[in-house]
Design an enzyme around this catalytic site. Structure first.
Site, PDB file in Angstrom:
ATOM      1  N   ASP A   1      -8.929  -3.782  13.317  1.00  0.00           N
ATOM      2  CA  ASP A   1     -10.099  -3.619  12.479  1.00  0.00           C
ATOM      3  C   ASP A   1     -11.349  -3.310  13.321  1.00  0.00           C
ATOM      4  OD1 ASP A   1     -11.034  -4.065   9.681  1.00  0.00           O
ATOM      5  OD2 ASP A   1     -12.293  -5.583  10.628  1.00  0.00           O
TER       6      ASP A   1
ATOM      7  N   GLU B   1      -9.150   1.100  14.394  1.00  0.00           N
ATOM      8  CA  GLU B   1     -10.084   1.704  13.448  1.00  0.00           C
ATOM      9  C   GLU B   1     -11.368   1.994  14.207  1.00  0.00           C
ATOM     10  OE1 GLU B   1     -12.284   0.705   9.161  1.00  0.00           O
ATOM     11  OE2 GLU B   1     -11.953  -0.880  10.619  1.00  0.00           O
TER      12      GLU B   1
ATOM     13  N   ASP C   1       1.466 -11.083  -3.196  1.00  0.00           N
ATOM     14  CA  ASP C   1       1.842 -12.012  -2.131  1.00  0.00           C
ATOM     15  C   ASP C   1       3.028 -11.476  -1.329  1.00  0.00           C
ATOM     16  OD1 ASP C   1       4.072 -12.617  -3.878  1.00  0.00           O
ATOM     17  OD2 ASP C   1       2.631 -13.810  -5.031  1.00  0.00           O
TER      18      ASP C   1
ATOM     19  N   ASP D   1       2.659  -9.297  -7.283  1.00  0.00           N
ATOM     20  CA  ASP D   1       2.579 -10.751  -7.432  1.00  0.00           C
ATOM     21  C   ASP D   1       3.972 -11.290  -7.756  1.00  0.00           C
ATOM     22  OD1 ASP D   1       1.765 -13.340  -7.892  1.00  0.00           O
ATOM     23  OD2 ASP D   1       1.024 -12.932  -9.915  1.00  0.00           O
TER      24      ASP D   1
ATOM     25  N   ASP E   1      -2.526  -6.628  10.833  1.00  0.00           N
ATOM     26  CA  ASP E   1      -3.924  -6.199  10.887  1.00  0.00           C
ATOM     27  C   ASP E   1      -4.718  -7.242  11.671  1.00  0.00           C
ATOM     28  OD1 ASP E   1      -6.465  -5.095  10.274  1.00  0.00           O
ATOM     29  OD2 ASP E   1      -5.787  -4.509   8.265  1.00  0.00           O
TER      30      ASP E   1
ATOM     31  N   ASN F   1       4.453 -14.901  -8.238  1.00  0.00           N
ATOM     32  CA  ASN F   1       4.430 -16.236  -8.854  1.00  0.00           C
ATOM     33  C   ASN F   1       3.449 -16.364 -10.015  1.00  0.00           C
ATOM     34  OD1 ASN F   1       2.099 -16.089  -7.416  1.00  0.00           O
ATOM     35  ND2 ASN F   1       2.342 -18.026  -6.321  1.00  0.00           N
TER      36      ASN F   1
ATOM     37  N   HIS G   1      -7.648   1.147   2.091  1.00  0.00           N
ATOM     38  CA  HIS G   1      -8.195   0.158   1.154  1.00  0.00           C
ATOM     39  C   HIS G   1      -9.712   0.206   1.075  1.00  0.00           C
ATOM     40  CE1 HIS G   1      -8.576  -1.506   5.095  1.00  0.00           C
ATOM     41  NE2 HIS G   1      -9.382  -2.440   4.648  1.00  0.00           N
ATOM     42  N   ASP G   2     -10.364   1.031   1.900  1.00  0.00           N
ATOM     43  CA  ASP G   2     -11.822   1.145   1.874  1.00  0.00           C
ATOM     44  C   ASP G   2     -12.286   2.456   1.234  1.00  0.00           C
ATOM     45  OD1 ASP G   2     -12.126  -1.255   3.335  1.00  0.00           O
ATOM     46  OD2 ASP G   2     -11.977  -0.189   5.247  1.00  0.00           O
TER      47      ASP G   2
ATOM     48  N   ASP H   1       0.253 -15.882 -10.341  1.00  0.00           N
ATOM     49  CA  ASP H   1      -1.152 -16.306 -10.207  1.00  0.00           C
ATOM     50  C   ASP H   1      -2.110 -15.110 -10.218  1.00  0.00           C
ATOM     51  OD1 ASP H   1      -0.767 -15.207  -7.736  1.00  0.00           O
ATOM     52  OD2 ASP H   1      -1.356 -16.984  -6.589  1.00  0.00           O
TER      53      ASP H   1
HETATM   54  C1  GLC Z   1     -12.936  -2.712   8.226  1.00  0.00           C
HETATM   55  C2  GLC Z   1     -12.001  -3.013   7.074  1.00  0.00           C
HETATM   56  C3  GLC Z   1     -12.826  -3.409   5.896  1.00  0.00           C
HETATM   57  C4  GLC Z   1     -13.606  -4.646   6.250  1.00  0.00           C
HETATM   58  C5  GLC Z   1     -14.430  -4.448   7.527  1.00  0.00           C
HETATM   59  C6  GLC Z   1     -14.890  -5.755   8.083  1.00  0.00           C
HETATM   60  O1  GLC Z   1     -13.713  -1.603   8.005  1.00  0.00           O
HETATM   61  O2  GLC Z   1     -11.164  -1.927   6.844  1.00  0.00           O
HETATM   62  O3  GLC Z   1     -12.045  -3.604   4.752  1.00  0.00           O
HETATM   63  O4  GLC Z   1     -14.459  -4.999   5.214  1.00  0.00           O
HETATM   64  O5  GLC Z   1     -13.687  -3.825   8.537  1.00  0.00           O
HETATM   65  O6  GLC Z   1     -13.815  -6.493   8.596  1.00  0.00           O
HETATM   66 CA    CA Z   2       0.833 -14.535  -6.149  1.00  0.00          CA
END
Ligand code: GLC
Ligand code: CA
Length: 548
Positions: free
Chosen positions: A203, A245, A33, A25, A102, A27, A319-320, A29
């Site tokens: 995605d 993906e 970012d 971050d 992405d 700023n 991230h999943d 919040d």
């Molecule tokens: C993909 C992303 C995931 C998202 C899903 C729907 O699996 O990696 O984070 O929730 O698609 O877009």
């Molecule tokens: Ca921020």
């Protein structure tokens, strides 16, 4: 060595994934970012990575943390502005780092102007941008379920129709059968290419060619037709890294996706190994013991089958997914050594390795109370399962083990308040282990997980055998060790990993005098015949013309 002439820039580089809201971050919040990322580019340059996969920063109501886009050609004010994004692309380029955007192309946000229009009437020119079926209230066209719970069909009374959504109700599926949709998407992609991005991550791309009547979501009949068209109209006009993906990919499909002729993508993320700790045919929350032999079998298969006719992406985390040291390793007394072993196992293989933010520090899962989680998938599942009578402890246990927020806790930069992530209140709690696990404690330290990753990144660029070497699994039936060779001409690389916490004898016997120990996570162990807990080694025997 004809092949070397054709080498692509993304074959000897490592990609680093940033989840922007949790990275830095700038700023106060409490939300990461783009300016925060720019501030940390020197850190990434130090690590040596060649590209950043940036999870979505486009305009979005943030129902699914940015995977619900309402404007593909603007930046969400929460993350900054288009100027910031252009600055990031420029500043990264100065450090020889390319930015991968992405692309969420299976669905948009329900707040995207296309959907706002589409909902107005059946005659609206945008109506057919989405997937609709006539019906009556309370009787969905079929019983398909959305990934984040509930029916995949949402009723719109004004139209007397249902729309289809594979994810949340705020993520209506785009209708790829409509050529106008495809054209709009290609123009948008080209616009990003002109901004100078280095490529794209796509995605849930194998779900775009859905046929709801037949309950087909991934690998629909027109999928590869669409992908080849998209590639022709966009990617092939640049020199990009493109990665899709694809939860439904097997090795045959992956050969299509990553065909070296460039007709689709550079590579795909496949998830065969990722399902190893769930009960067959059930959901990811239905836990099952993980089988190491099965993991080896899967990795062996992918390495062998894509050799010379495709390209792998190598990853443990994103991230999943939960953090790998917590998931299949040791997050306690052997955390650092185990993190290095996991890295060795992955980075020694053929393909493009991905590092998910914090993995290079050996970051771990976070066990929170339900009120401390933020992820729509976790929260919806919790409600559904509690309502269905599952015991609370069992549901919470699945979340601790598999929840997506394990990966989304803020990046741990130093031991100051909130781990140096923000001066404000973080949008999700920082993992309380940050005073011990953080970047400041590791950068520049010879024995740190960070430095180990840095070495792996460098070795890949230094030794062609990392890119070209043919993979051979050794001792496929060994229950504790994953060992393999990579051979390219006269050069042989040997990777040996003790995946567990026991001291054992090294099954790999060679005349080690001929080899050079390129990397080890246990300098104390001088005995080539013994492997200490979680020990990893890479040996190399160089051919005359293939090493430098
Ligand atoms: C993909 C992303 C995931 C998202 C899903 C729907 O699996 O990696 O984070 O929730 O698609 O877009
Ligand atoms: Ca921020």
């Amino acid at each position: 060595m004809q092949k070397h002439l054709d080498k692509k820039w993304w074959q000897d580089r490592v990609v680093y994934q940033i989840y922007p809201r949790s990275f830095q971050d700038s700023n106060g919040d409490g939300i990461g970012d783009i300016q925060g990322i720019i501030r940390r580019l020197d850190y990434l340059e130090e690590l040596g990575i060649g590209a950043i996969w940036l999870s979505p920063v486009c305009r979005s109501p943030q129902d699914d943390c940015g995977y619900d886009i309402s404007d593909y050609q603007d930046i969400d004010p929460m993350f900054g502005s288009l100027d910031d994004m252009e600055c990031l692309i420029r500043e990264a380029k100065k450090r020889d780092i390319r930015i991968l955007v992405d692309l969420v192309l299976n669905h948009s946000s329900d707040e995207h102007p296309w959907f706002v229009e589409a909902k107005k009437s059946k005659e609206n020119p945008y109506h057919d941008y989405y997937v609709w079926r006539d019906g009556v209230a309370g009787e969905a066209p079929n019983d398909m379920k959305a990934c984040f719970g509930g029916s995949a069909w949402e009723w719109v009374p004004e139209l007397g129709q249902y729309y289809f959504h594979q994810f949340s109700v705020k993520q209506p599926d785009l209708n790829w059968d409509n050529p106008k949709v495809r054209q709009e998407i290609y123009e948008m992609i080209y616009w990003w290419m002109e901004k100078g991005v280095g490529g794209f991550r796509m995605d849930v791309i194998d779900q775009i060619a859905k046929v709801p009547e037949l309950k087909i979501t991934n690998n629909g009949p027109r999928l590869h037709e669409f992908l080849q068209e998209m590639s022709r109209e966009t990617f092939q006009k640049g020199d990009l890294l493109t990665v899709g993906e694809a939860w439904g990919a097997n090795t045959d499909l992956a050969k299509l996706y990553s065909n070296p002729d460039g007709s689709e993508f550079s590579m795909v993320f496949q998830f065969e190994h990722i399902g190893l700790d769930q009960q067959e045919g059930k959901e990811k929350w239905d836990l099952a013991p993980f089988s190491f032999l099965k993991l080896k079998e899967i990795m062996n298969k992918w390495q062998k089958e894509l050799y010379d006719c495709g390209w792998n992406s190598l990853f443990w985390n994103n991230h999943d997914l939960p953090r790998i040291v917590s998931r299949w390793g040791n997050e306690k007394e052997y955390r650092e050594k185990c993190a290095k072993m996991m890295a060795t196992l992955l980075h020694g293989m053929q393909g493009t390795p991905y590092i998910y933010q914090g993995e290079e520090l050996g970051m771990t899962n976070a066990e929170y109370e339900i009120s401390e989680y933020r992820d729509i998938e976790t929260l919806n599942m919790y409600k559904e399962r509690i309502a269905a009578g599952y015991p609370v402890e069992e549901v919470l246990h699945s979340i601790h083990v598999k929840g997506r927020d394990n990966a989304r806790t803020p990046m741990q930069w130093d031991d100051s308040e909130h781990a140096g992530f923000t001066t404000g209140t973080p949008w999700i709690k920082v993992n309380p282990n940050y005073p011990e696990i953080n970047a400041a404690a590791q950068v520049g330290k010879e024995e740190s997980v960070f430095t180990y990753y840095k070495t792996l990144v460098r070795l890949r660029r230094q030794y062609e055998v990392f890119v070209d070497g043919k993979f051979e699994m050794l001792f496929p039936e060994h229950p504790e060790v994953m060992a393999y060779t990579r051979i390219n001409g006269n050069t042989e690389m040997v990777v040996i990993c003790n995946f567990f916490g026991n001291k054992i004898s090294n099954p790999v016997k060679k005349d080690w005098g001929e080899y050079h120990l390129l990397l080890t996570n246990d300098r104390e162990n001088g005995d080539a015949d013994v492997l200490t807990p979680y020990e990893a080694r890479i040996y190399i025997r160089c051919g005359i013309d293939t090493c430098h």
